[in-house]
Design a protein around this motif. Structure first.
Motif, short mmCIF file in Angstrom:
data_model
loop_
_atom_site.label_atom_id
_atom_site.label_comp_id
_atom_site.label_asym_id
_atom_site.label_seq_id
_atom_site.Cartn_x
_atom_site.Cartn_y
_atom_site.Cartn_z
N THR A 463 -4.36 -3.46 -10.76
CA THR A 463 -4.38 -4.66 -11.95
C THR A 463 -5.05 -5.85 -10.75
O THR A 463 -5.21 -5.66 -9.49
N TRP A 465 -3.43 -8.35 -10.16
CA TRP A 465 -2.35 -8.95 -9.41
C TRP A 465 -2.10 -8.32 -8.03
O TRP A 465 -1.71 -8.99 -7.16
N ASN A 466 -2.31 -7.09 -7.87
CA ASN A 466 -1.87 -6.35 -6.79
C ASN A 466 -3.10 -6.09 -5.99
O ASN A 466 -3.17 -5.12 -5.02
N LYS A 469 -6.30 -11.68 -3.41
CA LYS A 469 -6.39 -12.73 -4.66
C LYS A 469 -7.85 -13.43 -4.45
O LYS A 469 -8.52 -13.37 -5.41
N ILE A 526 -6.45 -16.64 -15.33
CA ILE A 526 -6.12 -15.62 -14.25
C ILE A 526 -6.66 -16.32 -13.11
O ILE A 526 -6.00 -16.38 -11.89
N LEU A 530 -4.46 -17.32 -9.81
CA LEU A 530 -4.37 -16.87 -8.60
C LEU A 530 -4.71 -17.97 -7.53
O LEU A 530 -4.14 -17.95 -6.25
N THR A 533 -1.69 -20.03 -6.83
CA THR A 533 -0.73 -18.97 -5.85
C THR A 533 -1.22 -19.01 -4.40
O THR A 533 -0.56 -19.14 -3.44
N PHE A 558 4.49 -16.32 -9.62
CA PHE A 558 3.38 -15.34 -9.75
C PHE A 558 4.08 -13.79 -9.67
O PHE A 558 3.53 -13.06 -10.58
N LYS A 559 4.97 -13.67 -9.21
CA LYS A 559 5.74 -12.52 -9.25
C LYS A 559 6.29 -12.14 -10.85
O LYS A 559 6.01 -11.09 -11.31
N SER A 562 3.07 -11.22 -12.86
CA SER A 562 2.34 -10.41 -12.29
C SER A 562 3.02 -9.10 -12.67
O SER A 562 2.65 -7.99 -12.39
N SER A 563 4.34 -9.13 -12.81
CA SER A 563 5.00 -7.96 -13.04
C SER A 563 5.27 -7.65 -14.56
O SER A 563 6.16 -6.55 -14.76
#
Length: 1468
Positions: A463, A465-466, A469, A526, A530, A533, A558-559, A562-563
């Protein structure tokens, strides 16, 4: 196979029949003359036989060939057949049978296994024609060897082919290999592969089968494959790899869509029989056939519905997924083209034409009208689809990169794609509508979104998110640039079309770019998440205290976003908008909190340096939300307060400032004032970089104050520097002073070096470092610094060395070292007068002093080493010598005699070296080398050498002749008084030597004798010390009463002398031996001679005794009296007299304590055991008693092996052994008595079993035998339980005897072991006898009945005879009556035996037991008669015996006793 075998059997029977007829004819031909008719018949039979044998021979040959082919199948062939059978789900034998059906099949399989053969072979398993039989008519058909003419229908067969000629209709397995290698059992599993094909799964669609193979088998492996060789190493190679993967994926997708297209093909059905009726030749006949016409009209209406359905579906609005690309457009038109192509192809077929011509023939215009309308529409639609597919295929190469390439490579393909759309829009006949172009461009936009999404999430593997950045933000920027390029190219294309006067795209930009705009907005959101963050991720690496809270907040923000489970790139989902709005609000709130955190952090700072340092750390974060300009303004105001505080401090400390460590005063003040200036300068340098802050009106006062203080600090530095520059010349007076002087009190040498010299040098050096001017004298001192300081260090080292040498000289040696001390004073004299710090002779002076000091230091070291190593160390060794032998604490004590013997030998070993050699011959365990006499001689010689060494340095000529003759025996024993010159204070070496006193020989010899006497006293002290230490060791070991872990010295044994216990040797003997040991310690000093005595070499003869002890020589002058009369030695010696008697009470108590075992040797021991056996104890009680005895023995074994009472150790081994003997006697006596008791029981049981076995062994012949057997069975039954219990008791009893080691005869053990076996045999035998009695029951019952009848008569006769002729008949004499009693008693006994026998028999058979009162009556009478006549016979026998007795032998008492006995018997 069974049908084939049956046909072959029938043919064989026909052949045998024909052969039999031929043989019969041949036999008749031998008898009769052959005629022409017979010959013709014989020839015809031969022809017929040949015709019949020919097919059978052919079939037999084919079977042989089949068997030969089967033999050619090797293990690799069989392995392939096994794998094919597994994939097809059939038996391996069935596959092998199919392979050997044809030689070409086997050759093809062998070719697959060969290195240069084919690489793929197909195994078909499907329906086929039966195996052919007649292959002569068609040589191209191979005979399989298993044909059966009875089978005519299709059968399941296996074909081995390459797939060229034979079509596949059912299932197959493809066997292939990649490499040109030969296959064997070693590599066949690695080189060969299998694929299963099934036409039923694909519903007869070859495209579906091909797609399944590629999509499920090859495509996944291609994705996982990483072995591309050198292809990915170059850019061109990577492009080729990417093109290949894209082409392959496109081909797989094409097959998938083709499969769907073929599944949507339209089919038209009709009845072939009806078709025969509508052809032109049959129309007239069918004109009036109304059912046929109705059937044809129904078929036509069905065809109308099918075509109409296709047209309606074509005209309907397409329902497509919103995320589809332009490939869907071409797929749609291709699917429509396939459908209408099928319709048009059917319209052009003959059946369709015949049906429609028949409808026109019969005049059904309504159907014909509709049909023509549908036909025209179908043709138009087909043409439109074909034209659109043609143009779309022409554009496919332009949008194909949008499927294969990544977004960074797509911008260059956007303009060509729009140009192709423009060309199709302007040239196409059907595809030039706005709707079609809009639909195509919308799909292009969709494909761009799809490609961007796949690019951002790595094709679904990750994704946004992972991933890193910054990497994702770069990707998003690429996607946004692609969208911008697409939009710009679209607008450029429109302008070009207008400029070329072409019809422009009348498309809605909102419809085309609306999704892209929404997707762009989502990407920008997005990017904000990013970037925010990343921006605040710097907080994680910051070490500012408390800032980690805010760093964790941004991490949590962010977590949280993004989760989420949804796809953030899906702009159609509204979930992200809500989370994004919450994220932004959280960021705003946290930024405000972070600004407040900065203010709170600065409020805790008390000085501007820390504030600026913290602001610098916040400034490195590069966060706009912190508003640091305002914080700098606040810091400037704080800086103003600090300048004012620094001003006040300067005014307070300027007279006596705090200087830096190790700094000279002037340069220290300059350094101090520069530090003040630096404190205000550094913050100001920081503030100068903030122009907005410096222009603020609130800081102008601070700037003015800074300028004023800077001017004051510079003026202070100049004043002190100028003053030092003028005063530095005074150092010349310090340099002209002598280099040494003496202290008034201690008279020690001291270096005369003024500290101001060093101060000037250091001031000059620091002035150089501070870039300030230095005067000429300072420059000279700095230039000569190394020389001056080096001279100072060398002179100081010589002075320290002089002090060290003098301090190292023992005060004992000072009187003897007068010459050396005078030399040292003479060499230092120039340094007190002529040598100054500017003198050039300092190195020469230092060298001379150093040589003299080296010589004296070496001399002092030598004499000191002689004293320490050769005298003091040996004296210390003598003082540590133990004069008594004590057993090591790690070993056991020894006997008193051994203790004395060891001490005598020990004394002999340490007294004299020569005697030690003699003793070593008798006792090698004693080693010489520690002998006190030898050490005393050594020390004495060393003292003489030491004194002579002092004398050797005296170099006056008049003293050389007699300077070594100083030893006078009468004077050396004189004690040293407190006024001796040897007992001086520690600083005596630094006193001045009186040079006025002359050095003469008498004073020198006096000093030598005094030193010798001093060391003589040391040797006496060492001897007293070692004696005292030895006696204290003995006292410590002898007097210690169980304190710590002190090991006893002497050992004695406790023994048992019933009824008491004693020790041997006794305590008196131990004390006597101990006193001898103490005297032996003092006697040691009789054998050590005194120092300085004449005639010390005279010795008495050495006497060697037989017990290996030696008598040493007593010296005439020894130290015995001096040591033995020492008050400390006397005190310790007297305290050890009678010390062994101190343990007497404890030993008596110990002996009384162990008398508690006196019950073991009790006099009534046997009676106690006998009483226990008389109580008939149970086995449990016996076992407990044995356990008690064993426990008692174990307690005895666990008794201590020894008892340590002070210096005496009492060994318990002999006493414990005596107790064990007495304790075990109890167990053995009890075991012996119990053994006799159980032996009687054992004999009784064995006798019982033998008795019953003897009865049971008799054969049962009559009723009496039966009675005896029954009685025996009854006895066994009555005693069975008791015997069984006793049997267990016996086994347990003897097991107990064995467990407790009781001596039992081996015969008894064997009898016990066989007792249960004999008992079981007896029980088994009794059961057999019981069964035997049941067997003979009939005959015995008859015998019993007859015997009872006869017995009744015998009883009646006996009773009558007894009444008439018995002993109770009146008038009989006593003798006769007695004889009759004996006769009738015998008859009665026989009757009574029979009575018992018959009674038991009646009870056995369940009959009524007859009672005979007469027998019972007579039995009582016989008992009385036997008593009466027995007394009568006894009296007569006694009277007859009196006639034989002499009067001399008459014993009246015996006679009276017999008469009294007869009288008593008569009463009963």
């Amino acid at each position: 196979m069974e049908e084939e075998d049956g046909a072959a059997a029938n043919q064989a029977e026909d052949l045998d029949m024909i052969v039999g007829v031929a043989r019969q004819i041949a036999s008749t031909a031998n008898k009769h003359r052959t005629s022409s008719t017979f010959q013709a018949l014989q020839e015809s039979l031969k022809e017929k036989n040949c015709k019949l044998n020919e097919p059978l021979a052919m079939q037999h040959k084919m079977k042989e060939l089949r068997a030969q082919r089967y033999q050619e199948l090797q293990l690799p062939h069989r392995h392939v057949c096994d794998m094919v059978a597994m994939y097809l789900g059939i038996e391996p034998n069935e596959v092998m049978d199919g392979v050997i059906d044809d030689a070409s099949y086997l050759d093809l399989l062998q070719s697959l296994l060969d290195k240069t053969g084919v690489k793929c072979v197909l195994f078909y398993y499907q329906d086929g024609p039966p195996y052919p039989f007649d292959t002569l008519s068609n040589p191209l058909i191979a005979e399989s060897g298993r044909s059966n003419p009875a089978i005519t229908h299709a059968i399941k067969r296996l074909y081995v082919t390459q797939g060229i000629n034979l079509p596949l209709v059912e299932r197959a397995v493809a066997v292939y290999k990649f490499n040109n290698v030969g296959l064997d059992l070693k590599n066949i599993n690695d080189e060969i592969y299998f694929i299963q094909l099934d036409m039923d799964k694909g519903k007869g669609n070859p495209a579906a089968i091909t797609y399944d193979i590629l999509a499920t088998l090859i495509a996944p492996l291609l994705k996982l494959s990483k072995d591309w060789g050198d292809l990915p190493k170059t850019e061109n190679g990577r492009v080729q790899k990417l093109n290949f993967e894209g082409d392959f994926a496109s081909f797989v997708i094409f097959l998938d869509k083709t499969k769907i297209d073929l599944q949507g093909v339209v089919t038209f059905s009709y009845d072939p029989d009806v078709l025969k009726e509508v052809i032109e030749e049959q129309r007239e006949k069918s004109y009036f056939n109304k059912p046929l016409i109705q059937q044809i009209e129904a078929t036509a209406r069905v065809w109308h519905k099918i075509i109409e359905k296709c047209l309606v579906q074509y005209r309907q609005l397409r329902k497509e997924n919103e995320f589809v690309g332009p490939e869907v457009e071409i797929e749609y038109w291709r699917r429509q083209l396939a459908r209408f192509t099928c319709v048009v192809e059917f319209l052009e077929t003959e059946p369709c034409k015949h049906f429609m011509e028949f409808m026109e023939y019969i005049g059904n215009h309504k159907i014909i009208k509709i049909w023509r309308k549908h036909v025209d529409a179908a043709y138009d639609t087909k043409n439109e689809c074909a034209d659109n597919v043609k143009y779309l295929y022409s554009m496919e190469k332009y949008w194909e990169p949008f499927y294969r390439l990544e977004p960074p490579q797509l911008p260059e393909y956007v303009q060509p794609l729009l140009h192709a759309v423009r060309m199709v829009f302007t040239t196409s006949r059907y595809y030039n509508s706005t709707a079609n172009v809009t639909a195509l461009l919308v799909k292009v936009s969709n494909q761009i979104i799809i490609k961007c999404r796949n690019y951002l999430n790595c094709n679904g593997a990750k994704t946004v998110w992972n991933q890193p950045k910054q990497f994702v933000m770069d990707k998003i920027k690429t996607c946004l640039d692609l969208y911008l390029k697409y939009y710009q190219c679209f607008k450029r294309t429109q302008r070009q079309m207008v400029a070329a006067e072409e019809k422009p795209f009348e498309c809605s930009e909102m419809f085309i770019f609306g999704k892209l705009e929404t997707f762009k907005k989502r990407l920008e959101e997005i990017v904000f998440v990013l970037s925010t963050t990343m921006k605040y991720s710097i907080l994680q690496s910051s070490t500012i205290e408390g800032i980690d809270v805010y760093a964790n907040k941004f991490i949590e923000f962010f977590k949280k976003i993004s989760s989420q489970k949804y796809d953030a790139l899906n702009h159609r989902l509204p979930f992200f908008d809500k989370d994004y709005k919450e994220f932004r609000q959280n960021v705003v709130d946290t930024e405000w909190e972070l600004e407040e955190f900065v203010g709170n952090s600065l409020e805790n700072m008390t000085d501007v340096d820390n504030v600026l340092r913290l602001l610098k750390r916040f400034e490195k974060l590069n966060l706009e939300c912190l508003h640091l300009e305002e914080r700098y303004l606040e810091a400037m105001q704080m800086f103003q307060c600090e300048i004012e505080a620094l001003r006040d401090r300067y005014n307070e400390e300027r007279q006596s400032p705090t200087l830096p460590r190790n700094m000279p005063p002037v340069s220290g003040r300059i350094m101090w004032i520069r530090h003040f200036f630096k404190r205000i300068e550094q913050p100001m340098e920081v503030f100068k970089t903030k122009s907005r802050v410096m222009r603020h009106r609130k800081v102008q006062k601070c700037i003015q104050l800074f300028n004023a203080m800077s001017l004051v600090f510079v003026q202070y530095e100049n004043i002190y520097h100028n003053a030092w520059y003028s005063f530095a010349g005074q150092v010349r007076h310090c340099l002209m002073a002598p280099i040494l002087y003496k202290q008034e009190k201690t008279r020690r040498y001291t270096v005369n070096f003024n500290p101001y010299i060093t101060e000037v040098i250091r001031e000059a050096e620091y002035m150089y470092k501070l870039d300030l001017a230095v005067p000429d004298v300072g420059q000279v001192l700095v230039f000569c610094k190394e020389k001056i300081l080096n001279s100072y260090e060398v002179v100081n080292a010589l002075v320290e060395r002089n002090d060290s040498i003098r301090m190292n000289i023992p005060t004992l040696f000072l009187p003897m070292m007068r010459v050396q001390l005078i030399k040292m004073e003479n060499v230092f004299r120039p340094g007190f007068s002529t040598i100054t710090w500017t003198s050039m002779k300092i190195p020469e002076f230092c060298q001379t002093v150093s040589k003299v000091l080296d010589y004296i230091e070496m001399f002092v070291k030598e004499v000191r080493d002689m004293k320490e190593a050769r005298i003091d160390e040996v004296l210390e060794t003598i003082s540590q010598t133990c004069l008594v032998y004590l057993p090591d604490e790690a070993i056991e004590a020894i006997s008193p005699s051994e203790f004395l013997d060891f001490n005598v030998r020990h004394r002999q070993n340490i007294c004299m070296y020569s005697l030690g050699l003699v003793i070593r011959e008798f006792n090698p365990s004693f080693l010489p080398g520690k002998e006190i006499e030898l050490k005393s001689l050594t020390v004495e010689k060393c003292v003489i050498d030491l004194i002579n060494k002092f004398l050797s340095v005296i170099d006056q000529p008049d003293l050389q002749e007699d300077k070594y003759n100083w030893l006078v025996p009468e004077k050396v024993l004189k004690p040293i008084g407190s006024t001796s010159k040897l007992l001086m204070s520690g600083d005596a070496a630094f006193r001045e030597i009186d040079r006025n006193v002359p050095l003469d020989l008498a004073s020198i010899h006096s000093d030598c004798i005094e030193m010798f006497s001093y060391f003589n006293m040391k040797i006496m002290d060492a001897l007293i010390k070692c004696t005292k230490m030895s006696l204290e060791k003995v006292k410590k070991r002898a007097v210690s009463m169980g304190e710590g872990n002190v090991q006893p010295i002497m050992k004695t044994n406790m023994i048992l002398q019933i009824p008491i216990a004693i020790i041997t040797p006794s305590l008196d003997e131990i004390q006597a031996q101990f006193s001898h040991v103490l005297n032996n310690v003092l006697d040691t000093h009789k054998y050590i001679s005194m120092w300085g005595q004449e005639g010390r070499g005279t010795k008495k003869a050495i006497k060697v005794k037989k017990d290996e002890n030696a008598e040493s020589v007593i010296k005439p002058y020894n130290y015995f009296k001096i040591v033995s009369e020492n008050k400390e030695i006397v005190r310790i010696f007297m305290s050890l007299q009678g010390v062994m008697y101190l343990v007497n009470p404890d030993i008596i108590n110990l002996l009384q304590k162990y008398l508690e075992w006196r019950f073991l040797w009790a006099e009534n021991r046997d009676q106690q055991i006998e009483d226990f056996c008389q109580t008939n104890p149970l086995l449990v009680e016996i076992s407990e008693r044995f356990q008690e005895y064993d426990a008692r023995s174990e307690m005895i074994r666990e008794l201590p092996e020894k008892h340590d009472i002070g210096a005496v150790q009492i060994a318990m081994g002999m006493f414990k052994l005596a107790l064990l003997v007495e304790s075990n006697a109890w167990k053995h006596i009890l075991g012996k008595k119990l053994g006799l008791l159980y032996k009687r029981k054992l004999d009784k049981m064995v006798d019982f079993i033998k008795t019953q076995e003897k009865v049971l062994s008799k054969p049962i012949k009559d009723l009496d035998d039966c009675r005896l057997a029954m009685n025996c069975l009854e006895v066994i039954r009555e005693n069975f339980i008791e015997m069984d219990m006793d049997l267990g008791v016996m086994e347990e009893a003897y097991g107990t005897f064995a467990r407790f080691n009781i001596d039992v005869p081996k015969e008894e053990i064997e009898r016990v072991e066989s007792l249960r076996f004999n008992f079981q045999n007896m029980v088994t035998h009794s059961k057999v006898i019981q069964e035997e009695i049941c067997t003979v029951q009939g005959p015995l019952l008859e015998e019993l009945t007859n015997g009872v009848a006869k017995f009744k008569d015998d009883v009646a006769i006996f009773d009558q005879d007894f009444e008439e002729k018995g002993p109770m008949v009146a008038g009989l004499s006593a003798r006769e009556a007695s004889d009759r009693v004996l006769v009738f008693q015998d008859r009665f006994d026989e009757l009574w035996r029979k009575f018992e026998m018959y009674s038991s028999g009646e009870r056995l058979f369940g009959l009524e037991v007859n009672d005979y009162p007469v027998l019972h009556k007579r039995k009582k009478e016989f008992n009385l008669l036997n008593k009466l006549y027995g007394l009568y016979l006894a009296v007569n026998h006694s009277i007859d015996g009196y006639f034989d007795i002499l009067w001399s032998d008459v014993d009246t008492e015996v006679i009276f006793a017999e008469l009294q006995e007869f009288q008593n018997r008569s009463l009963y």
